[in-house]
Design a protein around this motif. Structure first.
Motif, PDB file in Angstrom:
ATOM      1  N   ILE A  75      -0.937   5.938   3.879  1.00 22.38           N
ATOM      2  CA  ILE A  75      -1.752   5.510   2.748  1.00 22.38           C
ATOM      3  C   ILE A  75      -2.958   4.744   3.281  1.00 22.38           C
ATOM      4  O   ILE A  75      -2.790   3.818   4.089  1.00 22.38           O
ATOM      5  N   PRO A  76      -4.175   5.086   2.871  1.00 24.70           N
ATOM      6  CA  PRO A  76      -5.341   4.316   3.332  1.00 24.70           C
ATOM      7  C   PRO A  76      -5.162   2.826   3.010  1.00 24.70           C
ATOM      8  O   PRO A  76      -4.728   2.461   1.914  1.00 24.70           O
ATOM      9  N   ASN A  77      -5.500   1.997   3.959  1.00 29.51           N
ATOM     10  CA  ASN A  77      -5.340   0.552   3.791  1.00 29.51           C
ATOM     11  C   ASN A  77      -6.522  -0.012   3.014  1.00 29.51           C
ATOM     12  O   ASN A  77      -7.355  -0.753   3.535  1.00 29.51           O
ATOM     13  N   LEU A  78      -6.580   0.350   1.721  1.00 34.03           N
ATOM     14  CA  LEU A  78      -7.701  -0.028   0.862  1.00 34.03           C
ATOM     15  C   LEU A  78      -7.190  -0.781  -0.369  1.00 34.03           C
ATOM     16  O   LEU A  78      -6.614  -0.197  -1.283  1.00 34.03           O
ATOM     17  N   ASN A  79      -7.348  -2.073  -0.376  1.00 35.14           N
ATOM     18  CA  ASN A  79      -7.022  -2.907  -1.542  1.00 35.14           C
ATOM     19  C   ASN A  79      -5.567  -2.723  -2.000  1.00 35.14           C
ATOM     20  O   ASN A  79      -5.293  -2.535  -3.190  1.00 35.14           O
ATOM     21  N   LEU A  80      -4.657  -2.805  -1.061  1.00 35.31           N
ATOM     22  CA  LEU A  80      -3.225  -2.751  -1.357  1.00 35.31           C
ATOM     23  C   LEU A  80      -2.554  -3.987  -0.741  1.00 35.31           C
ATOM     24  O   LEU A  80      -1.707  -3.878   0.157  1.00 35.31           O
ATOM     25  N   PRO A  81      -2.911  -5.174  -1.219  1.00 33.37           N
ATOM     26  CA  PRO A  81      -2.398  -6.410  -0.608  1.00 33.37           C
ATOM     27  C   PRO A  81      -0.877  -6.512  -0.698  1.00 33.37           C
ATOM     28  O   PRO A  81      -0.272  -6.168  -1.706  1.00 33.37           O
ATOM     29  N   LYS A  82      -0.274  -6.955   0.389  1.00 30.72           N
ATOM     30  CA  LYS A  82       1.153  -7.251   0.493  1.00 30.72           C
ATOM     31  C   LYS A  82       2.060  -6.008   0.418  1.00 30.72           C
ATOM     32  O   LYS A  82       3.271  -6.142   0.306  1.00 30.72           O
ATOM     33  N   LEU A  83       1.479  -4.803   0.468  1.00 30.08           N
ATOM     34  CA  LEU A  83       2.333  -3.620   0.432  1.00 30.08           C
ATOM     35  C   LEU A  83       3.267  -3.583   1.639  1.00 30.08           C
ATOM     36  O   LEU A  83       4.388  -3.079   1.541  1.00 30.08           O
ATOM     37  N   CYS A  84       2.827  -4.136   2.756  1.00 30.34           N
ATOM     38  CA  CYS A  84       3.652  -4.111   3.959  1.00 30.34           C
ATOM     39  C   CYS A  84       4.718  -5.201   3.980  1.00 30.34           C
ATOM     40  O   CYS A  84       5.645  -5.133   4.792  1.00 30.34           O
ATOM     41  N   SER A  85       4.594  -6.187   3.118  1.00 28.73           N
ATOM     42  CA  SER A  85       5.490  -7.341   3.212  1.00 28.73           C
ATOM     43  C   SER A  85       6.464  -7.486   2.050  1.00 28.73           C
ATOM     44  O   SER A  85       7.539  -8.071   2.208  1.00 28.73           O
ATOM     45  N   LEU A  86       6.108  -6.973   0.870  1.00 29.68           N
ATOM     46  CA  LEU A  86       6.974  -7.146  -0.294  1.00 29.68           C
ATOM     47  C   LEU A  86       7.908  -5.945  -0.461  1.00 29.68           C
ATOM     48  O   LEU A  86       7.544  -4.820  -0.132  1.00 29.68           O
ATOM     49  N   PRO A  87       9.136  -6.161  -0.984  1.00 34.30           N
ATOM     50  CA  PRO A  87      10.052  -5.034  -1.219  1.00 34.30           C
ATOM     51  C   PRO A  87       9.512  -4.104  -2.295  1.00 34.30           C
ATOM     52  O   PRO A  87       8.776  -4.528  -3.187  1.00 34.30           O
ATOM     53  N   PHE A  88       9.891  -2.839  -2.213  1.00 29.81           N
ATOM     54  CA  PHE A  88       9.459  -1.859  -3.201  1.00 29.81           C
ATOM     55  C   PHE A  88      10.137  -2.105  -4.545  1.00 29.81           C
ATOM     56  O   PHE A  88      11.277  -2.569  -4.606  1.00 29.81           O
ATOM     57  N   GLU A  89       9.436  -1.772  -5.627  1.00 29.32           N
ATOM     58  CA  GLU A  89       9.994  -1.852  -6.971  1.00 29.32           C
ATOM     59  C   GLU A  89      11.128  -0.822  -7.107  1.00 29.32           C
ATOM     60  O   GLU A  89      10.909   0.380  -6.966  1.00 29.32           O
ATOM     61  N   ASN A  90      12.338  -1.300  -7.340  1.00 22.99           N
ATOM     62  CA  ASN A  90      13.511  -0.424  -7.478  1.00 22.99           C
ATOM     63  C   ASN A  90      13.662   0.533  -6.294  1.00 22.99           C
ATOM     64  O   ASN A  90      14.183   1.639  -6.434  1.00 22.99           O
ATOM     65  N   GLY A  91      13.195   0.105  -5.130  1.00 26.96           N
ATOM     66  CA  GLY A  91      13.315   0.917  -3.932  1.00 26.96           C
ATOM     67  C   GLY A  91      12.388   2.108  -3.879  1.00 26.96           C
ATOM     68  O   GLY A  91      12.511   2.957  -3.000  1.00 26.96           O
ATOM     69  N   SER A  92      11.420   2.196  -4.798  1.00 24.60           N
ATOM     70  CA  SER A  92      10.552   3.373  -4.912  1.00 24.60           C
ATOM     71  C   SER A  92       9.116   3.041  -4.522  1.00 24.60           C
ATOM     72  O   SER A  92       8.503   2.134  -5.090  1.00 24.60           O
ATOM     73  N   LEU A  93       8.563   3.800  -3.582  1.00 23.43           N
ATOM     74  CA  LEU A  93       7.167   3.612  -3.196  1.00 23.43           C
ATOM     75  C   LEU A  93       6.231   3.991  -4.338  1.00 23.43           C
ATOM     76  O   LEU A  93       5.288   3.266  -4.652  1.00 23.43           O
ATOM     77  N   PHE A  94       6.470   5.147  -4.977  1.00 18.50           N
ATOM     78  CA  PHE A  94       5.598   5.585  -6.057  1.00 18.50           C
ATOM     79  C   PHE A  94       5.594   4.586  -7.212  1.00 18.50           C
ATOM     80  O   PHE A  94       4.551   4.292  -7.801  1.00 18.50           O
ATOM     81  N   GLU A  95       6.759   4.068  -7.554  1.00 19.65           N
ATOM     82  CA  GLU A  95       6.833   3.084  -8.642  1.00 19.65           C
ATOM     83  C   GLU A  95       6.093   1.809  -8.257  1.00 19.65           C
ATOM     84  O   GLU A  95       5.417   1.192  -9.087  1.00 19.65           O
ATOM     85  N   THR A  96       6.210   1.425  -6.994  1.00 18.57           N
ATOM     86  CA  THR A  96       5.504   0.244  -6.507  1.00 18.57           C
ATOM     87  C   THR A  96       3.989   0.430  -6.618  1.00 18.57           C
ATOM     88  O   THR A  96       3.270  -0.455  -7.092  1.00 18.57           O
ATOM     89  N   LEU A  97       3.503   1.584  -6.187  1.00 20.84           N
ATOM     90  CA  LEU A  97       2.066   1.847  -6.260  1.00 20.84           C
ATOM     91  C   LEU A  97       1.576   1.848  -7.699  1.00 20.84           C
ATOM     92  O   LEU A  97       0.461   1.397  -7.990  1.00 20.84           O
ATOM     93  N   ASN A  98       2.411   2.324  -8.618  1.00 21.88           N
ATOM     94  CA  ASN A  98       2.024   2.388 -10.025  1.00 21.88           C
ATOM     95  C   ASN A  98       2.081   1.011 -10.687  1.00 21.88           C
ATOM     96  O   ASN A  98       1.126   0.594 -11.351  1.00 21.88           O
ATOM     97  N   VAL A  99       3.177   0.298 -10.497  1.00 26.12           N
ATOM     98  CA  VAL A  99       3.381  -0.978 -11.195  1.00 26.12           C
ATOM     99  C   VAL A  99       2.521  -2.085 -10.592  1.00 26.12           C
ATOM    100  O   VAL A  99       1.870  -2.856 -11.319  1.00 26.12           O
ATOM    101  N   ARG A 100       2.483  -2.146  -9.270  1.00 28.05           N
ATOM    102  CA  ARG A 100       1.822  -3.273  -8.611  1.00 28.05           C
ATOM    103  C   ARG A 100       0.323  -3.054  -8.446  1.00 28.05           C
ATOM    104  O   ARG A 100      -0.469  -4.009  -8.480  1.00 28.05           O
ATOM    105  N   TYR A 101      -0.080  -1.789  -8.283  1.00 30.50           N
ATOM    106  CA  TYR A 101      -1.493  -1.520  -7.976  1.00 30.50           C
ATOM    107  C   TYR A 101      -2.149  -0.566  -8.978  1.00 30.50           C
ATOM    108  O   TYR A 101      -3.295  -0.165  -8.775  1.00 30.50           O
ATOM    109  N   GLN A 102      -1.444  -0.213 -10.050  1.00 35.22           N
ATOM    110  CA  GLN A 102      -1.958   0.682 -11.095  1.00 35.22           C
ATOM    111  C   GLN A 102      -2.481   1.994 -10.501  1.00 35.22           C
ATOM    112  O   GLN A 102      -3.488   2.548 -10.943  1.00 35.22           O
ATOM    113  N   LEU A 103      -1.788   2.480  -9.495  1.00 39.55           N
ATOM    114  CA  LEU A 103      -2.163   3.727  -8.837  1.00 39.55           C
ATOM    115  C   LEU A 103      -1.363   4.866  -9.458  1.00 39.55           C
ATOM    116  O   LEU A 103      -0.129   4.817  -9.509  1.00 39.55           O
ATOM    117  N   GLU A 104      -2.054   5.893  -9.931  1.00 42.11           N
ATOM    118  CA  GLU A 104      -1.393   7.021 -10.573  1.00 42.11           C
ATOM    119  C   GLU A 104      -1.734   8.323  -9.841  1.00 42.11           C
ATOM    120  O   GLU A 104      -2.864   8.530  -9.406  1.00 42.11           O
TER     121      GLU A 104
END
Length: 237
Positions: A146-175
């Motif tokens: 994933i390009p390292n562009l405005n995704l703060p703390k993605l490397c340090s915080l646990p994923f939402e419900n263990g899901s990367l896609f859900e994390t990107l959607n919930v935490r960073y509004q990425l669809e």
């Protein structure tokens, strides 16, 4: 711990069925012949054939022996953009993820499998590698970039419900807005065979993905090595 001989024999025979050495309707070598071919005891052969029959790869017929049939393949929609965990759990199957490399920032590979923009290249990527399991059986080795562009703390915080896609959607509004994919057949090397609990030279499905998102210059790239021996690969976009 050394693997039991009957488990190795199961994998060997199943792989031969999958790649077409033994086709539907063929009769496997007799127990005596299998003993000689694989240098194992009769009890090992019978235990292996019993398990292979339970999985639907063969049917034992009186007077004929072990007849190859269509395995009872299970399609789970493993490639859904919902994410692996959600897609599989919807099928009432247990899911486990083994993290091989935790998310980390690194440079892109020079020979990356999809063309990337100069903005993506200069930003570096967030990389992670996981083995995805269904019912404790490893079915997919996944690398994600994933390009390292405005995704703060993605490397340090646990994923939402263990899901990367859900994390990107919930935490960073990425669809995810669109998907490109490239599929090809490959053979397992020693390292991959160990991670996917299969044999060296076993057939695997290699899939490259480019997930377009609602954010300019931020695409999610994945490389999947799939062991399709027991689970077919469904595509539910």
């Amino acid at each position: 711990m050394e693997e039991p001989l009957y488990r190795k024999l199961i994998r060997d025979i199943k792989n031969q069925i999958i790649v077409g050495v033994y086709k539907e309707g063929d009769i496997l070598p007799s127990e005596h012949e299998l003993m000689g071919i694989h240098n194992v005891t009769r009890s090992t052969v019978r235990q292996a054939l019993g398990e292979i029959a339970k999985e639907g790869y063969i049917i034992k017929k009186q007077g004929l022996g072990s007849v190859v049939t269509n395995p009872r393949r299970k399609t789970l929609g493993l490639l859904s953009v919902k994410g692996f965990s959600k897609a599989v759990s919807e099928k009432k199957k247990s899911v486990k993820t083994v993290m091989i490399h935790k998310p980390r920032v690194q440079a892109w590979k020079e020979d990356f499998f999809y063309p990337i923009s100069d903005i993506e290249r200069s930003a570096g990527c967030i990389y992670l590698q996981r083995v995805r399991c269904v019912e404790d059986e490893p079915v997919m080795l996944e690398e994600t970039f994933i390009p390292n562009l405005n995704l703060p703390k993605l490397c340090s915080l646990p994923f939402e419900n263990g899901s990367l896609f859900e994390t990107l959607n919930v935490r960073y509004q990425l669809e995810i807005t669109n998907v490109e994919e490239d599929l090809r057949a490959v053979l397992a090397d020693e390292a991959t065979a160990a991670q996917l609990n299969t044999t060296v030279g076993a057939p695997l499905l290699l899939i490259y993905f480019k997930f377009h998102t609602n954010r300019d210059f931020l695409n999610v790239y994945s490389s999947l090595l799939c062991n399709t021996g027991d689970y077919s690969i469904g595509n539910k976009l």
